[in-house]
Design a protein around this motif. Structure first.
Motif, PDB file in Angstrom:
ATOM      1  N   ILE A   1      32.264  88.556  44.323  1.00 35.65           N
ATOM      2  CA  ILE A   1      32.624  89.827  44.971  1.00 35.65           C
ATOM      3  C   ILE A   1      32.132  89.845  46.411  1.00 35.65           C
ATOM      4  O   ILE A   1      32.873  90.244  47.323  1.00 35.65           O
ATOM      5  N   ILE A   2      30.913  89.409  46.655  1.00 34.29           N
ATOM      6  CA  ILE A   2      30.375  89.392  48.023  1.00 34.29           C
ATOM      7  C   ILE A   2      31.158  88.423  48.901  1.00 34.29           C
ATOM      8  O   ILE A   2      31.458  88.720  50.067  1.00 34.29           O
ATOM      9  N   CYS A   3      31.533  87.269  48.369  1.00 32.90           N
ATOM     10  CA  CYS A   3      32.323  86.306  49.147  1.00 32.90           C
ATOM     11  C   CYS A   3      33.715  86.851  49.461  1.00 32.90           C
ATOM     12  O   CYS A   3      34.235  86.650  50.557  1.00 32.90           O
ATOM     13  N   ALA A   4      34.322  87.555  48.515  1.00 30.44           N
ATOM     14  CA  ALA A   4      35.642  88.144  48.757  1.00 30.44           C
ATOM     15  C   ALA A   4      35.564  89.242  49.817  1.00 30.44           C
ATOM     16  O   ALA A   4      36.435  89.343  50.691  1.00 30.44           O
ATOM     17  N   VAL A   5      34.519  90.050  49.755  1.00 39.53           N
ATOM     18  CA  VAL A   5      34.347  91.115  50.753  1.00 39.53           C
ATOM     19  C   VAL A   5      34.066  90.520  52.131  1.00 39.53           C
ATOM     20  O   VAL A   5      34.542  91.026  53.149  1.00 39.53           O
ATOM     21  N   SER A   6      33.322  89.411  52.177  1.00 44.29           N
ATOM     22  CA  SER A   6      33.029  88.795  53.475  1.00 44.29           C
ATOM     23  C   SER A   6      34.253  88.104  54.069  1.00 44.29           C
ATOM     24  O   SER A   6      34.340  87.922  55.282  1.00 44.29           O
TER      25      SER A   6
ATOM     26  N   LEU B   1      37.284  89.362  53.795  1.00 46.47           N
ATOM     27  CA  LEU B   1      38.246  90.420  54.105  1.00 46.47           C
ATOM     28  C   LEU B   1      38.469  90.643  55.606  1.00 46.47           C
ATOM     29  O   LEU B   1      39.621  90.823  56.014  1.00 46.47           O
ATOM     30  N   PRO B   2      37.446  90.633  56.484  1.00 47.82           N
ATOM     31  CA  PRO B   2      37.723  90.840  57.913  1.00 47.82           C
ATOM     32  C   PRO B   2      38.648  89.778  58.521  1.00 47.82           C
ATOM     33  O   PRO B   2      39.494  90.101  59.359  1.00 47.82           O
TER      34      PRO B   2
END
Length: 115
Positions: free
Chosen positions: A57-62, A64-65
């Motif tokens: 989840i953290i890798c996917a959110v990172s 995203l930009p």
């Protein structure tokens, strides 16, 4: 003079990758993917003590930009101006640096001669 209508849109980009992507769009995807590939594995290994789902989840959110920047620049088209967003922004930023004195006609005005 005869006018002949061309059945193909000559102003649009040619889709060279399987008839779906242009070279410009492919370059955006490759550069965005390379950026994500460069920092997501490092970030994944940095959080080795956390559970696997939290890491993903953290890798996917990172990532995203990068996706939010690449997709609009490569694929969104400004319908009013008949150009993609990247070229439109390039023209807008370049236009701010152009300054000059514009006049009509071939003769200079008196106030211009005094300068």
């Amino acid at each position: 003079m005869r006018k002949v209508s061309v059945p193909v849109d000559m102003a649009s980009e040619q889709k060279v990758i399987l008839g779906v992507l242009s070279m410009r769009q492919l370059i955006y995807i490759v550069v965005g993917g390379a950026l994500i590939y460069a920092y997501v594995p490092f970030l994944f290994n940095l959080m080795a003590g956390l559970p696997m789902t939290v890491q993903i989840i953290i890798c996917a959110v990172s990532a995203l930009p990068v996706v939010v920047i690449v997709i609009p620049l490569g694929f969104i088209k400004k319908k009013n101006y008949h150009m993609f967003l990247d070229y439109y922004l390039f023209i807008k930023f370049r236009a701010k640096t152009q300054h000059g004195k514009w006049r009509k006609g071939s003769r200079q005005k008196k106030w211009m001669e005094e300068l």
